[in-house]
Design a protein around this motif. Structure first.
Motif, PDB file in Angstrom:
ATOM      1  N   SER A  39    -129.700 -24.229 -20.350  1.00  0.00           N
ATOM      2  CA  SER A  39    -129.366 -24.063 -21.754  1.00  0.00           C
ATOM      3  C   SER A  39    -128.404 -22.897 -21.945  1.00  0.00           C
ATOM      4  CB  SER A  39    -130.661 -23.891 -22.540  1.00  0.00           C
ATOM      5  OG  SER A  39    -130.559 -22.918 -23.515  1.00  0.00           O
ATOM      6  N   ASP A  40    -128.615 -21.780 -21.229  1.00  0.00           N
ATOM      7  CA  ASP A  40    -127.698 -20.640 -21.291  1.00  0.00           C
ATOM      8  C   ASP A  40    -126.317 -21.021 -20.766  1.00  0.00           C
ATOM      9  OD1 ASP A  40    -129.655 -19.036 -22.349  1.00  0.00           O
ATOM     10  OD2 ASP A  40    -130.164 -18.038 -20.440  1.00  0.00           O
ATOM     11  N   LEU A  41    -126.284 -21.787 -19.669  1.00  0.00           N
ATOM     12  CA  LEU A  41    -125.022 -22.212 -19.082  1.00  0.00           C
ATOM     13  C   LEU A  41    -124.278 -23.148 -20.041  1.00  0.00           C
ATOM     14  CD1 LEU A  41    -123.206 -22.047 -16.606  1.00  0.00           C
ATOM     15  CD2 LEU A  41    -124.448 -23.985 -15.640  1.00  0.00           C
ATOM     16  N   ARG A  42    -124.984 -24.042 -20.715  1.00  0.00           N
ATOM     17  CA  ARG A  42    -124.367 -24.959 -21.682  1.00  0.00           C
ATOM     18  C   ARG A  42    -123.785 -24.172 -22.865  1.00  0.00           C
ATOM     19  NH1 ARG A  42    -128.947 -29.588 -21.921  1.00  0.00           N
ATOM     20  NH2 ARG A  42    -128.536 -30.441 -19.855  1.00  0.00           N
ATOM     21  N   ILE A  43    -124.514 -23.199 -23.336  1.00  0.00           N
ATOM     22  CA  ILE A  43    -124.042 -22.390 -24.456  1.00  0.00           C
ATOM     23  C   ILE A  43    -122.777 -21.632 -24.060  1.00  0.00           C
ATOM     24  CG2 ILE A  43    -124.563 -20.384 -25.906  1.00  0.00           C
ATOM     25  CD1 ILE A  43    -127.468 -21.374 -25.972  1.00  0.00           C
ATOM     26  N   ILE A  44    -122.746 -21.085 -22.850  1.00  0.00           N
ATOM     27  CA  ILE A  44    -121.560 -20.353 -22.371  1.00  0.00           C
ATOM     28  C   ILE A  44    -120.381 -21.303 -22.243  1.00  0.00           C
ATOM     29  CG2 ILE A  44    -120.592 -19.120 -20.401  1.00  0.00           C
ATOM     30  CD1 ILE A  44    -123.358 -17.829 -20.027  1.00  0.00           C
ATOM     31  N   ILE A  45    -120.582 -22.486 -21.676  1.00  0.00           N
ATOM     32  CA  ILE A  45    -119.486 -23.451 -21.501  1.00  0.00           C
ATOM     33  C   ILE A  45    -118.982 -23.932 -22.860  1.00  0.00           C
ATOM     34  CG2 ILE A  45    -118.932 -25.770 -20.673  1.00  0.00           C
ATOM     35  CD1 ILE A  45    -120.735 -25.207 -18.255  1.00  0.00           C
ATOM     36  N   ILE A  46    -119.879 -24.249 -23.775  1.00  0.00           N
ATOM     37  CA  ILE A  46    -119.475 -24.695 -25.118  1.00  0.00           C
ATOM     38  C   ILE A  46    -118.735 -23.571 -25.839  1.00  0.00           C
ATOM     39  CG2 ILE A  46    -120.348 -25.368 -27.393  1.00  0.00           C
ATOM     40  CD1 ILE A  46    -122.537 -26.961 -25.926  1.00  0.00           C
ATOM     41  N   GLY A  47    -119.216 -22.355 -25.710  1.00  0.00           N
ATOM     42  CA  GLY A  47    -118.549 -21.203 -26.327  1.00  0.00           C
ATOM     43  C   GLY A  47    -117.156 -20.984 -25.755  1.00  0.00           C
ATOM     44  N   VAL A  69    -110.014 -23.619 -27.515  1.00  0.00           N
ATOM     45  CA  VAL A  69    -109.435 -24.483 -28.549  1.00  0.00           C
ATOM     46  C   VAL A  69    -108.989 -23.644 -29.746  1.00  0.00           C
ATOM     47  CG1 VAL A  69    -109.994 -26.306 -30.227  1.00  0.00           C
ATOM     48  CG2 VAL A  69    -110.648 -26.568 -27.833  1.00  0.00           C
ATOM     49  N   ALA A  70    -109.795 -22.677 -30.140  1.00  0.00           N
ATOM     50  CA  ALA A  70    -109.433 -21.814 -31.268  1.00  0.00           C
ATOM     51  C   ALA A  70    -108.182 -20.995 -30.952  1.00  0.00           C
ATOM     52  CB  ALA A  70    -110.602 -20.892 -31.623  1.00  0.00           C
ATOM     53  N   MET A  71    -108.087 -20.455 -29.761  1.00  0.00           N
ATOM     54  CA  MET A  71    -106.902 -19.672 -29.381  1.00  0.00           C
ATOM     55  C   MET A  71    -105.650 -20.547 -29.347  1.00  0.00           C
ATOM     56  SD  MET A  71    -107.750 -16.587 -29.215  1.00  0.00           S
ATOM     57  CE  MET A  71    -106.318 -15.872 -28.497  1.00  0.00           C
ATOM     58  N   GLY A  72    -105.745 -21.740 -28.802  1.00  0.00           N
ATOM     59  CA  GLY A  72    -104.608 -22.662 -28.766  1.00  0.00           C
ATOM     60  C   GLY A  72    -104.157 -23.048 -30.165  1.00  0.00           C
ATOM     61  N   GLY A  73    -105.127 -23.352 -31.033  1.00  0.00           N
ATOM     62  CA  GLY A  73    -104.795 -23.706 -32.418  1.00  0.00           C
ATOM     63  C   GLY A  73    -104.163 -22.544 -33.161  1.00  0.00           C
ATOM     64  N   THR A  74    -104.683 -21.349 -32.941  1.00  0.00           N
ATOM     65  CA  THR A  74    -104.120 -20.155 -33.587  1.00  0.00           C
ATOM     66  C   THR A  74    -102.693 -19.913 -33.124  1.00  0.00           C
ATOM     67  OG1 THR A  74    -106.319 -19.179 -33.731  1.00  0.00           O
ATOM     68  CG2 THR A  74    -104.450 -17.693 -33.984  1.00  0.00           C
ATOM     69  N   TYR A  75    -102.458 -20.036 -31.823  1.00  0.00           N
ATOM     70  CA  TYR A  75    -101.102 -19.846 -31.290  1.00  0.00           C
ATOM     71  C   TYR A  75    -100.145 -20.856 -31.911  1.00  0.00           C
ATOM     72  CZ  TYR A  75     -97.136 -19.944 -28.163  1.00  0.00           C
ATOM     73  OH  TYR A  75     -95.872 -19.926 -27.663  1.00  0.00           O
ATOM     74  N   PHE A  76    -100.557 -22.106 -31.978  1.00  0.00           N
ATOM     75  CA  PHE A  76     -99.712 -23.151 -32.539  1.00  0.00           C
ATOM     76  C   PHE A  76     -99.391 -22.865 -34.010  1.00  0.00           C
ATOM     77  CE2 PHE A  76     -99.325 -27.253 -34.757  1.00  0.00           C
ATOM     78  CZ  PHE A  76     -98.210 -27.743 -34.109  1.00  0.00           C
ATOM     79  N   LEU A  77    -100.410 -22.533 -34.799  1.00  0.00           N
ATOM     80  CA  LEU A  77    -100.190 -22.267 -36.220  1.00  0.00           C
ATOM     81  C   LEU A  77     -99.310 -21.047 -36.447  1.00  0.00           C
ATOM     82  CD1 LEU A  77    -103.700 -23.013 -37.752  1.00  0.00           C
ATOM     83  CD2 LEU A  77    -101.604 -24.320 -38.054  1.00  0.00           C
ATOM     84  N   VAL A  78     -99.564 -19.978 -35.721  1.00  0.00           N
ATOM     85  CA  VAL A  78     -98.784 -18.756 -35.907  1.00  0.00           C
ATOM     86  C   VAL A  78     -97.335 -18.972 -35.472  1.00  0.00           C
ATOM     87  CG1 VAL A  78     -98.496 -16.381 -35.091  1.00  0.00           C
ATOM     88  CG2 VAL A  78    -100.742 -17.182 -35.789  1.00  0.00           C
ATOM     89  N   SER A  79     -97.129 -19.679 -34.374  1.00  0.00           N
ATOM     90  CA  SER A  79     -95.749 -19.909 -33.917  1.00  0.00           C
ATOM     91  C   SER A  79     -94.977 -20.776 -34.915  1.00  0.00           C
ATOM     92  CB  SER A  79     -95.734 -20.542 -32.530  1.00  0.00           C
ATOM     93  OG  SER A  79     -96.290 -21.843 -32.564  1.00  0.00           O
ATOM     94  N   LYS A  80     -95.629 -21.731 -35.543  1.00  0.00           N
ATOM     95  CA  LYS A  80     -94.953 -22.574 -36.535  1.00  0.00           C
ATOM     96  C   LYS A  80     -94.708 -21.821 -37.836  1.00  0.00           C
ATOM     97  CE  LYS A  80     -94.540 -26.148 -34.049  1.00  0.00           C
ATOM     98  NZ  LYS A  80     -93.257 -26.506 -33.518  1.00  0.00           N
ATOM     99  N   MET A  81     -95.625 -20.942 -38.217  1.00  0.00           N
ATOM    100  CA  MET A  81     -95.467 -20.197 -39.461  1.00  0.00           C
ATOM    101  C   MET A  81     -94.449 -19.065 -39.307  1.00  0.00           C
ATOM    102  SD  MET A  81     -99.396 -19.937 -40.576  1.00  0.00           S
ATOM    103  CE  MET A  81     -99.499 -20.123 -42.329  1.00  0.00           C
TER     104      MET A  81
END
Length: 156
Positions: free
Chosen positions: A13-21, A27-39
């Motif tokens: 369960s700890d390993l799953r939480i770490i992998i999901i996190g 995904v959040a970092m990639g989305g942020t990079y994409f949005l900031v570069s376009k803006m």
């Protein structure tokens, strides 16, 4: 044995939480990079364009001048250096400039010394250049001068 199963389930369960996190973070970092570069794209300077080959004529130094400015107290001075551009094609134009140098210097001094501080402001510099060019061409008698350049311009 039951305790081992509970410990093993907790590790999974700890390993799953770490992998999901970690996946969520990536995904959040990639989305942020994409949005900031376009803006930010409209705010960033464009890539430098290829340099254009600017074809200028021959530059002739008229010299450095120091003159009073037309001011109420006459305590302000102007020091500037000026060059004029003549056509490259006609070598005779440079000779005409050299022969008429005293007339050119007198004309430039007359124009500049008659100006006020407001007339010599950066916003009016193009008007001053145009006036000098037109007056010099009129004094010489032909359109020999194509442009006027200030290489130094110090007002005190």
């Amino acid at each position: 044995m039951a305790e081992e199963k509970i410990a093993e389930a907790a590790k999974k369960s700890d390993l799953r939480i770490i992998i999901i996190g970690l996946i969520f973070f990536l995904v959040a970092m990639g989305g942020t990079y994409f949005l900031v570069s376009k803006m930010m794209a409209p705010l960033l300077p464009e890539k430098p364009a290829e340099k254009l080959d600017v074809s200028t004529g021959n530059l002739v130094s008229i010299g450095e001048f120091t003159t009073n400015i037309n001011d109420v107290g006459s305590t302000r001075y102007l020091k500037f250096e000026i060059f004029v551009e003549v056509s490259k094609e006609n070598k005779k134009n440079q000779e005409i400039i050299n022969e008429a140098m005293p007339i050119i210097k007198d004309c430039i001094l007359s124009i500049v010394s008659s100006k006020t501080v407001a007339d010599l402001d950066v916003r009016n510099r193009e008007n001053l250049k145009t006036e000098i060019k037109n007056q010099l061409n009129k004094e010489i008698g032909s359109d020999v001068i194509n442009n006027v350049y200030f290489t130094s311009f110090i007002m005190q």
